[in-house]
Enzyme design. Sequence first.
Site, PDB file in Angstrom:
ATOM      1  N   GLY A 106       0.964  -1.225  -0.047  1.00 49.12           N
ATOM      2  CA  GLY A 106       0.038  -0.001   0.034  1.00 49.12           C
ATOM      3  C   GLY A 106       0.782   1.226  -0.124  1.00 49.12           C
ATOM      4  O   GLY A 106       1.994   1.233  -0.362  1.00 49.12           O
ATOM      5  N   CYS A 107       0.261   2.422   0.310  1.00 48.96           N
ATOM      6  CA  CYS A 107       0.908   3.638   0.381  1.00 48.96           C
ATOM      7  C   CYS A 107       2.290   3.385   1.051  1.00 48.96           C
ATOM      8  O   CYS A 107       2.356   2.983   2.256  1.00 48.96           O
ATOM      9  CB  CYS A 107       0.077   4.870   1.152  1.00 48.96           C
ATOM     10  SG  CYS A 107       0.851   6.465   1.122  1.00 48.96           S
ATOM     11  N   PHE A 108       3.386   3.847   0.496  1.00 49.51           N
ATOM     12  CA  PHE A 108       4.829   3.615   1.334  1.00 49.51           C
ATOM     13  C   PHE A 108       4.841   4.387   2.435  1.00 49.51           C
ATOM     14  O   PHE A 108       5.674   4.364   3.216  1.00 49.51           O
ATOM     15  CB  PHE A 108       5.742   3.770   0.480  1.00 49.51           C
ATOM     16  CG  PHE A 108       5.840   4.805  -0.636  1.00 49.51           C
ATOM     17  CD1 PHE A 108       5.317   6.139  -0.557  1.00 49.51           C
ATOM     18  CD2 PHE A 108       6.493   4.774  -2.035  1.00 49.51           C
ATOM     19  CE1 PHE A 108       5.253   7.133  -1.341  1.00 49.51           C
ATOM     20  CE2 PHE A 108       6.804   5.679  -2.754  1.00 49.51           C
ATOM     21  CZ  PHE A 108       6.110   6.920  -2.682  1.00 49.51           C
TER      22      PHE A 108
END
Length: 199
Positions: free
Chosen positions: A45-47
């Site tokens: 997902g979003c880093f």
Amino acid sequence: MKTTKLTLTLWTFITCLSFGVFAKPAGKAKAQTATPTEVSYLAGGCFWGMEELLRKLPGVTRIEVGYMGGKIPNATYNIVHTGTSNHAETVKVEFNPQQLSYENLLLYFFKIHDPTTLNRQGNDIGTQYRSAIFYTSDVQKETAHRVIARVDKSKAWGKPVTTVVEKAGEFWNAEEEHQDYLQKNPEGYTCHFVRKVEF
């Protein structure tokens, strides 16, 4: 006069001994042992959220965010966020394997994101948000498959794991504004947190 010279010579000899003038030359100093380091590439997902949680794990020595798994060179956020390049938002984790095993790193990875939602993490949807382990060696590959089997067998998530295991390719560093994002923006967006699941 002879007595004075003898006394002076004896005094000089004793002084030289005291200051180690006649000491044997010391051997080469032992080289300092470098801290062992291993690298792991994880996507979940979003880093931003992944980076912030992984940095707190004892044994992690360095962390960066970037892009991996796509076919287009010189990946940038403007390209990756469209989902057309097939890159995944990825965290590069350098760690000391004497303090943190790769297996335990992966077990933690499966606690900080939902590995059962295909190409999605929270409100973030697209292949760039897929769950993936990019291995750098056969040992990492075998460990990744073993950990996934363990997580699946535990039924802790209630659904099958969709995490893909792929050979690591080129890692493109994300832009500076994405590095340490939640350190710079403590109130910034994240959908990551540590779940109370046991494998």
